[in-house]
Design an enzyme around this catalytic site. Structure first.
Site, PDB file in Angstrom:
ATOM      1  N   GLN A 227       0.826  -1.200   0.000  1.00 29.21           N
ATOM      2  CA  GLN A 227       0.000   0.000   0.000  1.00 29.21           C
ATOM      3  C   GLN A 227       0.870   1.264   0.000  1.00 29.21           C
ATOM      4  OE1 GLN A 227      -2.711  -2.248   3.196  1.00 29.21           O
ATOM      5  NE2 GLN A 227      -3.264  -0.108   3.061  1.00 29.21           N
ATOM      6  N   PHE A 258      -5.999  -3.979   3.627  1.00 29.03           N
ATOM      7  CA  PHE A 258      -6.608  -3.738   4.941  1.00 29.03           C
ATOM      8  C   PHE A 258      -5.623  -3.140   5.946  1.00 29.03           C
ATOM      9  CE2 PHE A 258      -8.368  -7.829   3.249  1.00 29.03           C
ATOM     10  CZ  PHE A 258      -9.496  -7.278   2.666  1.00 29.03           C
ATOM     11  N   GLU A 262       0.670  -1.855   4.417  1.00 33.13           N
ATOM     12  CA  GLU A 262       1.138  -0.474   4.448  1.00 33.13           C
ATOM     13  C   GLU A 262       2.633  -0.407   4.725  1.00 33.13           C
ATOM     14  OE1 GLU A 262       0.406   3.704   6.900  1.00 33.13           O
ATOM     15  OE2 GLU A 262      -1.113   2.118   6.967  1.00 33.13           O
ATOM     16  N   ARG A 340      -4.423   7.144  17.636  1.00 34.80           N
ATOM     17  CA  ARG A 340      -5.831   7.059  17.224  1.00 34.80           C
ATOM     18  C   ARG A 340      -6.661   6.378  18.310  1.00 34.80           C
ATOM     19  NH1 ARG A 340      -9.104   7.774  12.722  1.00 34.80           N
ATOM     20  NH2 ARG A 340      -7.326   8.602  11.557  1.00 34.80           N
ATOM     21  N   ARG A 372      -7.508  -2.241   9.255  1.00 31.33           N
ATOM     22  CA  ARG A 372      -8.729  -1.439   9.038  1.00 31.33           C
ATOM     23  C   ARG A 372      -9.361  -0.968  10.359  1.00 31.33           C
ATOM     24  NH1 ARG A 372     -12.913  -3.935   4.721  1.00 31.33           N
ATOM     25  NH2 ARG A 372     -13.830  -2.022   3.898  1.00 31.33           N
ATOM     26  N   PHE A 374      -7.572   0.886  12.506  1.00 32.30           N
ATOM     27  CA  PHE A 374      -6.316   1.420  13.026  1.00 32.30           C
ATOM     28  C   PHE A 374      -6.399   1.908  14.474  1.00 32.30           C
ATOM     29  CE2 PHE A 374      -2.652   4.535  12.575  1.00 32.30           C
ATOM     30  CZ  PHE A 374      -1.695   3.554  12.492  1.00 32.30           C
ATOM     31  N   ALA A 539      -5.786   5.057   5.873  1.00 35.17           N
ATOM     32  CA  ALA A 539      -6.554   6.021   6.671  1.00 35.17           C
ATOM     33  C   ALA A 539      -7.870   6.428   6.015  1.00 35.17           C
ATOM     34  CB  ALA A 539      -5.716   7.267   6.979  1.00 35.17           C
ATOM     35  N   GLU A 721     -12.840   2.517   6.459  1.00 37.48           N
ATOM     36  CA  GLU A 721     -12.661   2.015   7.823  1.00 37.48           C
ATOM     37  C   GLU A 721     -13.840   2.255   8.769  1.00 37.48           C
ATOM     38  OE1 GLU A 721      -8.094   2.415   8.928  1.00 37.48           O
ATOM     39  OE2 GLU A 721      -8.775   4.132   7.743  1.00 37.48           O
TER      40      GLU A 721
END
Length: 789
Positions: A227, A258, A262, A340, A372, A374, A539, A721
């Site tokens: 990603q 998902f 990343e 987060r 997903r 996060f 994100a 997400e």
């Protein structure tokens, strides 16, 4: 009470409700229309090309990584001599091939090694790489590499292990405060405490980590299932000490990500690129499913303890949270994940006084990573558990407590961001109405009165998800627009396609901005030589960022064509394009977008952290078998605010997909580990993910109408997400059903249910004479169920 009603067999059913705003059906206005995903036919027929579908070339080598067989140990020696004798094996790469500084990597902190040199800290550590002319030869060679270890203690696997050894990453805990929590507790009418535990979740994308690299002269081309292609290219640049302009990273599409692709694909892609450059041969590699599940990292297992004070009416006055997240053996992007988590412990509820402590636990597990949601789903689950705990303490309905505490327009979050365009109440009321909630609640209670061993449960759950990377530097995007003489358009963006429909949406945005038919526009792939310095496709914000960049590029090109359009007002797009070409006007344009700066200051806990919020509410009804622990989702109704959808068909698909992935997380997906850090649930035979039969028998998804979002492209909202957390409506419906079973057994209606709510946990929670004969129980051992001694 002992009699059982016949349970009707339900036929699968569903509805998808959305509004198509463009009633005139203007061909050029593609935004807002349910256009089919541009790769759908190719994917359905098997024609879609993924990384490992790239045809082999002469002299190509296959790479297999040698992973550590220990979770915490000192490397005494590495001997590849026997492996190099295998016919077809041509090379072995290890830490000896890179100096210490070039051997470091990591997306934020360089606390990982490309090849482990002296010690290993998890079974995801790479000892070396075997290069061979065939996959079989590489596999044989890998098994013959002899690594001698000296085991080190302790081996920290669980959160309890980390807490007892105080094994945390530096600079943690991260503390977030608002108001005076202690004073508010002193003045609260009631105070209750509890905890919520959620386990690891495997991404289980259809395409495991794969990479392909070729060297052309002194240039390197990398194709990987990632990603974040730019980050792969950057790490390779540093490892090989060659400039970025001689490295091209490409992604046509990946088979699901998902968040798992990343940052972690670097463990495979970087060695593949190094091998291709050093050996001057094409190199490819694909992780086996069991390897991928052992080394690629998971959703962070999490333990959250809460203490909440509230009034006699149920108004929350203060809350304190302690969050412990298992980050694994390296930082990866866990620092962003915990941030987060800290700001989503409120979910949808106004809490005037808050104190949150977030701990990142350092363990000998594979480095856990983005998934997903996060960090938000774990935190929001604590908020929902807390709300229901308050309701139980006051002997009131949880619906009443939710309504008393729910955010409204203009409310301030615990990080002091004002909520504007807040549609929570609308989503809540519309979901109650469309699901016929109150009538069905009566019917569920009636069913439970007449059935002893089958129980139903029904609940409502709201969600609020902040949209932003939370870091200014990542809030930028670029686009390249090329128009050809025949009027066709080639668009390039810095984002990648992983099935979420980003390319389709960007084609719709470009078609609308250029006022042409969307079939004239094509996106081939993401490539770092077309759009440099891109942020990860993550994100849920890629449509927002790239959509704005695409519009800027389109506006630049439209301005160049304007004189030809004015000269020939009755002409068509193709006429204006060829006229511009003849008159030597540039038919390529770039677009760039930098989102408004994040004004949040962690020191003062003030300012805007998010661009906006995506809201939604779900209602789910389940039935459980109290004797087996099995359950079935009878019906789910979702109302989701996605603004004015760019593509309602894709957005509803994202809502449904996110819900089902969350459903797996909260009810059945359980990673099991040995005390030495080995994943025992590797592969679909030992790890259960939702299948077709697990989809709610009645599944109704509705997009909220009349809810524009001025903060994003064409008033749309992020969708990837935010819906995942709505799957807790199933989890809490299961708890609702278990509570009815416990009351019938004469047991306390209060109990703790950890996620995932597997058959075993559901059965043991439905306490009766049979369960009391089972020893030891989870209460006796005090150990998480997902660690096998």
């Amino acid at each position: 009470m002992t009699g059982a009603q016949e349970i009707p067999v339900m036929q699968p059913n569903s509805s998808q409700c959305f509004e198509i705003r463009d009633q005139e059906k203007v061909v050029s206005t593609a935004v807002g229309k349910p256009i089919t995903h541009v790769s759908a036919i190719k994917q359905a027929t098997g024609e879609a090309i993924y990384c490992d579908d790239i045809p082999t070339v002469a002299g190509e080598l296959y790479l297999k990584l040698v992973f550590s067989s220990e979770a915490h140990a000192k490397i005494i020696s590495v001997d590849a001599s026997k492996a190099l004798l295998v016919p077809g094996v041509e090379a072995f790469l290890s830490a000896a091939d890179l100096d210490e500084e070039r051997n470091k990597m990591g997306p934020i902190m360089k606390d990982e090694e490309i090849f482990s040199r002296d010690t290993v800290t998890s079974r995801a550590c790479v000892i070396g790489a075997i290069l061979a002319t065939s996959e079989n030869a590489a596999r044989k060679g890998k098994d013959l590499v002899v690594v001698n270890y000296e085991r080190l203690n302790p081996v920290i696997v669980t959160l309890e292990d980390a807490i007892s050894h105080e094994s945390y990453f530096p600079s943690y805990p991260r503390i977030l405060k608002k108001g005076d929590v202690n004073n508010a507790f002193t003045n609260s009418s009631h105070i209750v405490e509890g905890q919520v535990r959620s386990g690891a979740q495997e991404h289980f994308y259809l395409e495991t980590f794969s990479a392909y690299a070729t060297r052309k002269e002194d240039e390197l081309e990398i194709i990987a299932s990632t990603q974040h292609p730019e980050d792969i290219a950057h790490m390779v640049s540093e490892a090989l000490q060659i400039p970025s302009h001689k490295i091209i990273a490409k992604v046509k599409r990946i088979g699901g990500g998902f968040g798992g692709k990343e940052s972690r694909p670097a463990i495979l892609a970087v060695p593949v690129a190094i091998a291709a450059y050093k050996l001057k041969r094409a190199v490819r590699a694909v992780l086996d499913r069991d390897e991928d599940m052992q080394v690629s990292g998971y959703r962070h297992p999490c333990l959250i303890k809460y203490k909440v004070g509230f009034t006699e009416e149920g108004k929350i006055t203060a809350a304190k949270f302690e969050i412990y997240a298992n980050a694994g053996n390296s930082m990866d992007i866990s620092c962003a994940m915990i941030e987060r988590t800290l700001v989503h412990v409120d979910n949808c509820y106004f809490i005037p006084n808050v104190e949150v402590h977030g701990y990142l636990c350092k363990t000998n597990m594979p480095s856990n990573t983005a998934f997903r949601g996060f960090g938000a789903p774990k935190a929001m689950m604590a908020a929902e558990t807390m709300i229901r705990h308050v309701a139980t303490e006051l002997n009131k309905s949880y619906e009443e407590i939710i309504c008393i505490n729910m955010y409204q327009e203009g409310s301030l979050t615990h990080y002091n961001q004002e909520l504007t365009y807040c549609t929570l109440s609308r989503c809540w009321n519309e979901c109650i109405e469309s699901s016929n909630y109150w009538q069905r609640r009566i019917e569920v209670e009636e069913f439970n009165r007449h059935n002893r061993w089958k129980k139903k449960g029904i609940t409502l759950v709201p969600t609020k998800y902040g949209i932003s990377f939370q870091v200014n530097v990542l809030m930028q995007a670029g686009a390249l627009l090329l128009v050809y003489k025949d009027g066709s358009v080639l668009l390039s963006i810095g984002g990648i396609e992983m099935g979420q429909g980003l390319f389709t949406k960007m084609i719709q945005v470009a078609a609308t901005a250029l006022e042409i038919d969307y079939t004239k526009i094509h996106i081939s792939e993401m490539s770092t030589d077309k759009v440099p310095n891109s942020s990860p496709t993550a994100a849920s914000i890629s449509s927002d960022l790239y959509g704005m960049a695409v519009i800027e590029a389109c506006n630049t090109l439209k301005a160049r064509l304007e004189p030809f359009k004015a000269k020939n007002p009755n002409g068509k797009w193709d006429d204006w394009v060829i006229d511009a070409y003849v008159n030597r006007v540039s038919l390529s344009a770039t677009g760039f977008y930098a989102a408004p700066e994040i004004t949040y200051d962690s020191e003062t806990n003030s300012g805007n952290l998010y661009e906006y919020f995506t809201y939604g509410v779900a209602c789910s009804e389940v039935i459980i078998d109290c004797l087996t622990g099995d359950h079935q989702v009878l019906r789910t109704d979702i109302v989701m605010d996605v603004g004015e959808s760019l593509n309602p068909a894709i957005d509803i698909g994202q809502v449904e997909g996110a819900f089902m992935q969350g459903y797996g997380y909260y009810t059945m997906e359980e990673m099991v580990f040995s005390p030495r850090g080995e994943a025992l649930s590797r592969g679909p035979g030992a790890y259960k993910i939702p299948g077709f039969s697990d989809i709610p028998k009645v599944f109704n998804v509705s997009l909220l109408k009349g809810a524009p979002n001025p903060r994003a492209v064409y008033s749309s909202k992020a969708v990837g997400e935010p819906p995942l957390f709505l799957a807790t409506s199933v989890f809490f419906a299961i708890k609702d059903a278990i509570r009815a079973a416990r009351i019938d057994s004469g047991e306390s209606p209060e109990f703790v249910l950890d996620a995932p709510a597997t058959c075993a946990r559901i059965r043991m929670a439905c306490e009766d004479l049979i369960t009391k004969q089972v020893t030891p129980t989870i209460k006796d051992t005090g150990k998480p169920w997902n660690v096998i001694a």
